[in-house]
Design a protein around this motif. Structure first.
Motif, PDB file in Angstrom:
ATOM      1  N   ARG A  32     -13.031  -2.757 -13.451  1.00  0.00           N
ATOM      2  CA  ARG A  32     -13.458  -3.449 -14.295  1.00  0.00           C
ATOM      3  C   ARG A  32     -13.059  -3.082 -15.841  1.00  0.00           C
ATOM      4  NH1 ARG A  32     -19.142  -4.931 -12.136  1.00  0.00           N
ATOM      5  NH2 ARG A  32     -18.825  -2.625 -11.395  1.00  0.00           N
ATOM      6  N   ASN A  33     -13.122  -1.427 -15.934  1.00  0.00           N
ATOM      7  CA  ASN A  33     -12.804  -0.766 -17.014  1.00  0.00           C
ATOM      8  C   ASN A  33     -11.950   0.352 -16.630  1.00  0.00           C
ATOM      9  OD1 ASN A  33     -12.938   0.421 -19.712  1.00  0.00           O
ATOM     10  ND2 ASN A  33     -14.897   1.589 -19.277  1.00  0.00           N
ATOM     11  N   PRO A  34     -10.766   0.400 -17.054  1.00  0.00           N
ATOM     12  CA  PRO A  34      -9.825   1.586 -16.599  1.00  0.00           C
ATOM     13  C   PRO A  34     -10.100   2.702 -17.634  1.00  0.00           C
ATOM     14  CG  PRO A  34      -8.523  -0.678 -16.938  1.00  0.00           C
ATOM     15  CD  PRO A  34     -10.059  -0.763 -17.406  1.00  0.00           C
ATOM     16  N   VAL A  49      -9.238  -5.388 -13.167  1.00  0.00           N
ATOM     17  CA  VAL A  49      -9.171  -6.743 -12.383  1.00  0.00           C
ATOM     18  C   VAL A  49     -10.747  -7.432 -12.554  1.00  0.00           C
ATOM     19  CG1 VAL A  49      -7.685  -6.079 -10.570  1.00  0.00           C
ATOM     20  CG2 VAL A  49      -9.886  -5.610 -10.172  1.00  0.00           C
ATOM     21  N   ASP A  50     -10.755  -8.569 -12.183  1.00  0.00           N
ATOM     22  CA  ASP A  50     -11.977  -9.007 -12.104  1.00  0.00           C
ATOM     23  C   ASP A  50     -12.621  -8.891 -10.660  1.00  0.00           C
ATOM     24  OD1 ASP A  50     -14.754 -10.392 -11.666  1.00  0.00           O
ATOM     25  OD2 ASP A  50     -13.929 -11.986 -13.396  1.00  0.00           O
ATOM     26  N   VAL A  51     -13.572  -8.068 -10.150  1.00  0.00           N
ATOM     27  CA  VAL A  51     -13.660  -7.706  -8.993  1.00  0.00           C
ATOM     28  C   VAL A  51     -14.429  -8.819  -8.126  1.00  0.00           C
ATOM     29  CG1 VAL A  51     -13.652  -5.393  -9.476  1.00  0.00           C
ATOM     30  CG2 VAL A  51     -15.821  -6.506  -9.480  1.00  0.00           C
ATOM     31  N   THR A  52     -14.906  -9.811  -8.655  1.00  0.00           N
ATOM     32  CA  THR A  52     -15.715 -10.933  -8.141  1.00  0.00           C
ATOM     33  C   THR A  52     -14.460 -12.178  -8.075  1.00  0.00           C
ATOM     34  OG1 THR A  52     -16.102 -12.241 -10.332  1.00  0.00           O
ATOM     35  CG2 THR A  52     -17.737 -10.442  -9.483  1.00  0.00           C
ATOM     36  N   LYS A  53     -13.221 -12.096  -8.227  1.00  0.00           N
ATOM     37  CA  LYS A  53     -12.425 -13.046  -8.074  1.00  0.00           C
ATOM     38  C   LYS A  53     -11.090 -12.720  -7.079  1.00  0.00           C
ATOM     39  CE  LYS A  53     -12.814 -14.939 -12.675  1.00  0.00           C
ATOM     40  NZ  LYS A  53     -12.390 -15.324 -14.109  1.00  0.00           N
ATOM     41  N   GLU A  54     -11.249 -13.414  -6.092  1.00  0.00           N
ATOM     42  CA  GLU A  54     -10.033 -13.387  -5.201  1.00  0.00           C
ATOM     43  C   GLU A  54      -8.694 -13.600  -5.726  1.00  0.00           C
ATOM     44  OE1 GLU A  54      -7.866 -16.464  -2.075  1.00  0.00           O
ATOM     45  OE2 GLU A  54     -10.000 -16.818  -2.673  1.00  0.00           O
ATOM     46  N   GLU A  55      -8.450 -14.230  -6.651  1.00  0.00           N
ATOM     47  CA  GLU A  55      -6.958 -14.334  -7.170  1.00  0.00           C
ATOM     48  C   GLU A  55      -6.787 -12.982  -8.035  1.00  0.00           C
ATOM     49  OE1 GLU A  55      -9.896 -16.809 -10.072  1.00  0.00           O
ATOM     50  OE2 GLU A  55      -9.583 -16.362  -7.824  1.00  0.00           O
ATOM     51  N   ASP A  56      -7.695 -12.480  -8.622  1.00  0.00           N
ATOM     52  CA  ASP A  56      -7.526 -11.199  -9.138  1.00  0.00           C
ATOM     53  C   ASP A  56      -7.086  -9.996  -8.301  1.00  0.00           C
ATOM     54  OD1 ASP A  56      -7.654 -12.523 -11.693  1.00  0.00           O
ATOM     55  OD2 ASP A  56      -9.054 -10.489 -12.466  1.00  0.00           O
ATOM     56  N   LEU A  57      -7.597 -10.043  -7.025  1.00  0.00           N
ATOM     57  CA  LEU A  57      -7.527  -9.061  -5.946  1.00  0.00           C
ATOM     58  C   LEU A  57      -6.377  -8.967  -5.236  1.00  0.00           C
ATOM     59  CD1 LEU A  57     -11.590  -8.708  -4.787  1.00  0.00           C
ATOM     60  CD2 LEU A  57     -10.083  -7.116  -6.642  1.00  0.00           C
ATOM     61  N   ALA A  58      -6.165 -10.342  -4.793  1.00  0.00           N
ATOM     62  CA  ALA A  58      -5.191 -10.507  -3.865  1.00  0.00           C
ATOM     63  C   ALA A  58      -3.574 -10.037  -4.176  1.00  0.00           C
ATOM     64  CB  ALA A  58      -4.970 -12.082  -3.251  1.00  0.00           C
ATOM     65  N   PRO A  59      -3.162 -10.089  -5.390  1.00  0.00           N
ATOM     66  CA  PRO A  59      -1.698  -9.386  -5.441  1.00  0.00           C
ATOM     67  C   PRO A  59      -1.688  -7.975  -5.437  1.00  0.00           C
ATOM     68  CG  PRO A  59      -2.632 -10.942  -7.216  1.00  0.00           C
ATOM     69  CD  PRO A  59      -3.774 -10.747  -6.535  1.00  0.00           C
ATOM     70  N   PHE A  60      -3.029  -7.324  -5.532  1.00  0.00           N
ATOM     71  CA  PHE A  60      -2.987  -5.787  -5.136  1.00  0.00           C
ATOM     72  C   PHE A  60      -3.255  -5.312  -3.919  1.00  0.00           C
ATOM     73  CE2 PHE A  60      -4.080  -6.583  -9.728  1.00  0.00           C
ATOM     74  CZ  PHE A  60      -2.899  -6.158 -10.459  1.00  0.00           C
ATOM     75  N   VAL A  92     -13.039 -10.184   0.899  1.00  0.00           N
ATOM     76  CA  VAL A  92     -12.624 -10.638   2.265  1.00  0.00           C
ATOM     77  C   VAL A  92     -11.651 -12.018   2.068  1.00  0.00           C
ATOM     78  CG1 VAL A  92     -13.534 -12.082   4.263  1.00  0.00           C
ATOM     79  CG2 VAL A  92     -14.835 -10.117   3.190  1.00  0.00           C
ATOM     80  N   ALA A  93     -11.833 -12.843   1.126  1.00  0.00           N
ATOM     81  CA  ALA A  93     -10.774 -14.001   0.724  1.00  0.00           C
ATOM     82  C   ALA A  93      -9.346 -13.473   0.355  1.00  0.00           C
ATOM     83  CB  ALA A  93     -11.459 -14.693  -0.260  1.00  0.00           C
ATOM     84  N   ALA A  94      -9.176 -12.360  -0.446  1.00  0.00           N
ATOM     85  CA  ALA A  94      -8.114 -11.756  -0.776  1.00  0.00           C
ATOM     86  C   ALA A  94      -7.475 -10.902   0.453  1.00  0.00           C
ATOM     87  CB  ALA A  94      -8.484 -10.715  -1.769  1.00  0.00           C
ATOM     88  N   MET A  95      -8.527 -10.488   1.212  1.00  0.00           N
ATOM     89  CA  MET A  95      -7.856  -9.717   2.377  1.00  0.00           C
ATOM     90  C   MET A  95      -7.339 -10.645   3.641  1.00  0.00           C
ATOM     91  SD  MET A  95     -10.778  -6.875   3.142  1.00  0.00           S
ATOM     92  CE  MET A  95     -10.253  -6.254   4.436  1.00  0.00           C
ATOM     93  N   ARG A  96      -7.943 -11.704   3.543  1.00  0.00           N
ATOM     94  CA  ARG A  96      -7.219 -12.779   4.731  1.00  0.00           C
ATOM     95  C   ARG A  96      -5.986 -13.269   4.035  1.00  0.00           C
ATOM     96  NH1 ARG A  96     -13.290 -15.254   5.335  1.00  0.00           N
ATOM     97  NH2 ARG A  96     -13.714 -14.410   7.560  1.00  0.00           N
TER      98      ARG A  96
END
Length: 216
Positions: A32-34, A49-60, A92-96
């Protein structure tokens, strides 16, 4: 291995990042804070990233071999804590979405209520839980239940440490128990030793789909 690490700005996360780099892994720190990461390394990338958002995590998560989380919440007396469940559902959603199946994360001793008569340390049962950690432990428990009941496709390991210490790693053998705590153990455990065990979980199938209490 290429590891996506969440919670990398906290003391436990920093220990995990450092040990991962020393072991030769490529690390993607999703934070959240680089500005909270001062480590510089050719094998380290830091992304906000916003660690609570699937769409932020999935690309990475693409092309990562595993996701590791040291995310933590401060104790709350009145406000309901949801960080653990919110972030785990997003992970989990981003992992899937990206085909990543390996997850190693932290909770704590005593996420499920047990009486001291059943062996839980008295301090956890009657001081830490009701006075300081009730909301945090309750959310950790909900997170564990979610993984157990709804994530059969995820190869998770939940690491449950006792009180975390900001001391040097001991290098001692780590005691484990597939339960709420390690019987006949007292005191705390250095964060660096917890990070060491989390990395060991990636090298063995022994802890696949298990929730493990640890202690030195």
């Amino acid at each position: 291995m290429k590891l996506a690490i969440l919670g990398a700005t906290g003391p436990s996360g920093q220990a995990l990042v450092q040990q991962s780099l020393e072991a030769g892994h490529e690390v993607l720190a999703l934070v959240r804070n680089p500005d909270g990461i001062s480590t510089k390394h050719e094998q380290l990338r830091v992304k906000k990233v916003d660690v609570t958002k699937e769409e932020d995590l999935a690309p990475f998560f693409k092309q990562c071999d595993a996701v590791m989380s040291c995310l933590g919440s401060r104790p709350s007396f009145l406000t309901t804590v949801t960080l653990y469940t919110d972030t785990t559902r997003a992970m989990v959603a981003a992992m899937r979405k990206t085909g990543v199946t390996r997850l190693v994360c932290m909770t704590a001793w005593g996420t499920k209520r047990k009486s001291s008569a059943e062996g839980e340390p008295w301090a956890i049962a009657w001081i830490l839980r009701p006075l300081f950690l009730r909301q945090v432990l309750a959310d950790m428990s909900r997170m564990e239940d979610y993984l157990l009941s709804e994530c059969q496709d995820i190869n998770y390991t939940v690491v449950r440490p006792p009180k975390l210490l900001n001391t040097e790693a001991t290098g001692k053998d780590i005691k484990t128990n597939e339960g709420q705590f390690v019987p006949d153990a007292r005191g705390g455990m250095p964060r660096a030793d917890v990070a060491r065990f989390m990395l060991q979980c990636l090298q063995s199938k022994e802890w696949d789909r298990k929730m493990i209490a640890v202690m030195i």
